[in-house]
Scaffold this active site. Structure first.
Site, mmCIF file in Angstrom:
data_model
loop_
_atom_site.group_PDB
_atom_site.id
_atom_site.type_symbol
_atom_site.label_atom_id
_atom_site.label_comp_id
_atom_site.label_asym_id
_atom_site.label_seq_id
_atom_site.Cartn_x
_atom_site.Cartn_y
_atom_site.Cartn_z
ATOM 1 N N TYR A 181 0.822 -1.206 0.000
ATOM 2 C CA TYR A 181 0.000 0.000 0.000
ATOM 3 C C TYR A 181 0.858 1.258 0.000
ATOM 4 C CZ TYR A 181 0.915 1.037 4.959
ATOM 5 O OH TYR A 181 1.510 1.371 6.142
ATOM 6 N N ARG A 207 7.883 4.022 -4.889
ATOM 7 C CA ARG A 207 8.036 3.069 -3.774
ATOM 8 C C ARG A 207 7.043 1.919 -3.900
ATOM 9 N NH1 ARG A 207 7.764 5.266 2.293
ATOM 10 N NH2 ARG A 207 5.569 5.483 1.704
ATOM 11 N N ARG A 243 -8.172 -21.466 -1.384
ATOM 12 C CA ARG A 243 -7.101 -20.849 -0.606
ATOM 13 C C ARG A 243 -5.860 -21.751 -0.607
ATOM 14 N NH1 ARG A 243 -4.911 -21.210 4.316
ATOM 15 N NH2 ARG A 243 -4.359 -19.323 5.455
ATOM 16 N N HIS A 294 -1.361 -21.412 -0.094
ATOM 17 C CA HIS A 294 -0.259 -20.507 0.226
ATOM 18 C C HIS A 294 0.520 -20.084 -1.021
ATOM 19 C CE1 HIS A 294 0.218 -21.130 4.832
ATOM 20 N NE2 HIS A 294 -1.043 -21.135 4.473
ATOM 21 N N LYS A 329 6.450 -1.935 2.034
ATOM 22 C CA LYS A 329 5.261 -1.293 2.603
ATOM 23 C C LYS A 329 4.097 -2.282 2.460
ATOM 24 C CE LYS A 329 3.240 3.289 3.154
ATOM 25 N NZ LYS A 329 3.334 3.373 4.610
ATOM 26 N N GLU A 378 12.657 2.623 14.197
ATOM 27 C CA GLU A 378 11.740 3.692 13.773
ATOM 28 C C GLU A 378 10.568 3.723 14.748
ATOM 29 O OE1 GLU A 378 10.238 2.842 9.797
ATOM 30 O OE2 GLU A 378 10.066 0.715 10.236
ATOM 31 N N LEU A 383 11.198 1.226 7.109
ATOM 32 C CA LEU A 383 10.611 1.640 5.839
ATOM 33 C C LEU A 383 11.337 2.902 5.363
ATOM 34 C CD1 LEU A 383 8.112 0.974 3.943
ATOM 35 C CD2 LEU A 383 7.167 3.077 4.904
HETATM 36 N N1 PLP Z 1 7.919 3.827 8.838
HETATM 37 C C1 PLP Z 1 6.762 3.143 8.874
HETATM 38 C C2 PLP Z 1 6.712 1.837 9.574
HETATM 39 C C3 PLP Z 1 5.591 3.677 8.291
HETATM 40 O O1 PLP Z 1 4.444 2.989 8.329
HETATM 41 C C4 PLP Z 1 5.672 4.952 7.665
HETATM 42 C C5 PLP Z 1 4.497 5.556 7.041
HETATM 43 O O2 PLP Z 1 3.419 5.034 7.052
HETATM 44 C C6 PLP Z 1 6.900 5.622 7.652
HETATM 45 C C7 PLP Z 1 8.009 5.025 8.240
HETATM 46 C C8 PLP Z 1 7.039 6.990 7.023
HETATM 47 O O3 PLP Z 1 6.873 6.908 5.636
HETATM 48 P P1 PLP Z 1 6.457 8.167 4.758
HETATM 49 O O4 PLP Z 1 7.374 9.279 5.140
HETATM 50 O O5 PLP Z 1 6.672 7.685 3.381
HETATM 51 O O6 PLP Z 1 5.018 8.470 5.068
#
Ligand code: PLP
Length: 284
Positions: A31, A50, A99, A101, A147, A179, A203
């Protein structure tokens, strides 16, 4: 409410998602979230890029081009008539029956796309006072760079922080801060800005790309180096970043003040520059 469902913009009530959609059953999908400021999709290209990177990492072939998706998102935004909003879109690996895997053959099972737009406003009140966070062990998988819609690890971390009375979780893996639960995490120490390097443990935020540019323009030294939870507690300033939270000061972690327990001066400078950058893009 109008939503995007594959290549159609329809009323939400018309959408039919199959019970065997792999997103629903396995969390098998990816997403993005883009912030819309005064009708302008901020850093849209980076978000679309991304999405394609995430797709490649999960071995999914997207059955549309970036241009086609962009056109649809803009059409949806226009129909929604929202000037300040966020657009959420996701792609799952489609509906495969029964279903199993195993990944289905993409020629037989096309991915399922959806997007919706919700109003969003700038979190200015919180940015003025900052938020309180707590450390939580980062127990997520080792593909945090994707993501993925499978967010259970992030949700559990946030819930743990909230159960402890905090507003946000600062994730720690093997003593190093990675993070926050849905944002990147930064600290300032002796005028130097630090954040975890990109890689499989975080991320790679789109907001992070903008902060790199801002730090350079403002002459703030940036070190993309991991730091420990102890080092963070001894920092002068801390903040988190995401497309929706923008730059959000973190003033306390585990009930211990960061610096003087107020949004820091470097943080405020970066936030100010970020909003200037947004305004410039909107006006361009
Ligand atoms: N880290 C995680 C785990 C996130 O879910 C997000 C955004 O949803 C970010 C970092 C920050 O990403 P962005 O700056 O692209 O919104």
């Amino acid at each position: 409410m109008k939503v995007l469902w594959n290549d159609q913009i329809v009323d939400e009530s018309e959408v039919k998602i199959d019970l065997e959609d792999r997103g629903y059953q396995f969390g098998d999908g990816i997403y993005e979230v883009i912030r819309i400021y005064d009708g302008y999709m901020y850093m849209e290209k980076e978000h679309l890029d991304r999405l394609w990177v995430s797709a490649e990492k999960i071995r999914m072939t997207l059955p549309f081009t970036k241009e086609a998706l962009s056109e649809r998102l803009h059409q949806l935004a226009k129909e929604a008539g929202l000037e300040n909003a966020r657009v959420y879109f996701q792609v799952t690996r489609g509906t495969a029956k029964p279903r199993l895997h195993d990944f289905p053959d993409p020629k037989e099972v096309p991915p399922v796309l959806m997007a919706d737009i919700q109003p969003a406003s700038r979190p200015t009140a919180k940015q003025t006072i900052g938020i309180r966070a707590g450390f939580v062990e980062d127990k997520r998988w080792l593909h945090c760079d994707i993501k993925s819609i499978s967010l259970l690890g992030n949700l559990l971390a946030l819930d743990e922080a909230k159960q402890n009375g905090y507003e946000e979780a600062v994730l720690v893996r093997d003593n190093y801060v990675t993070e926050a639960s849905a944002s990147n995490l930064w600290m300032v120490k002796n005028e130097v800005l630090y954040t975890h390097p990109d890689g499989n443990l975080i991320l790679p935020g789109i907001t992070k790309i903008k902060i790199r540019e801002i730090a350079k323009a403002l002459g703030i030294e940036l070190k993309e180096e991991a730091f420990t939870d102890k080092e963070l507690l001894a920092a002068d300033e801390c903040f988190k970043t995401s497309s929706v939270a923008e730059i959000m000061p973190i003033i306390e972690i585990d009930n211990q003040k960061i610096g003087d327990g107020m949004p820091g001066k470097v943080t405020k400078k970066i936030l100010h520059a970020y909003i200037e950058a947004v305004n410039l893009s909107v006006q361009a």
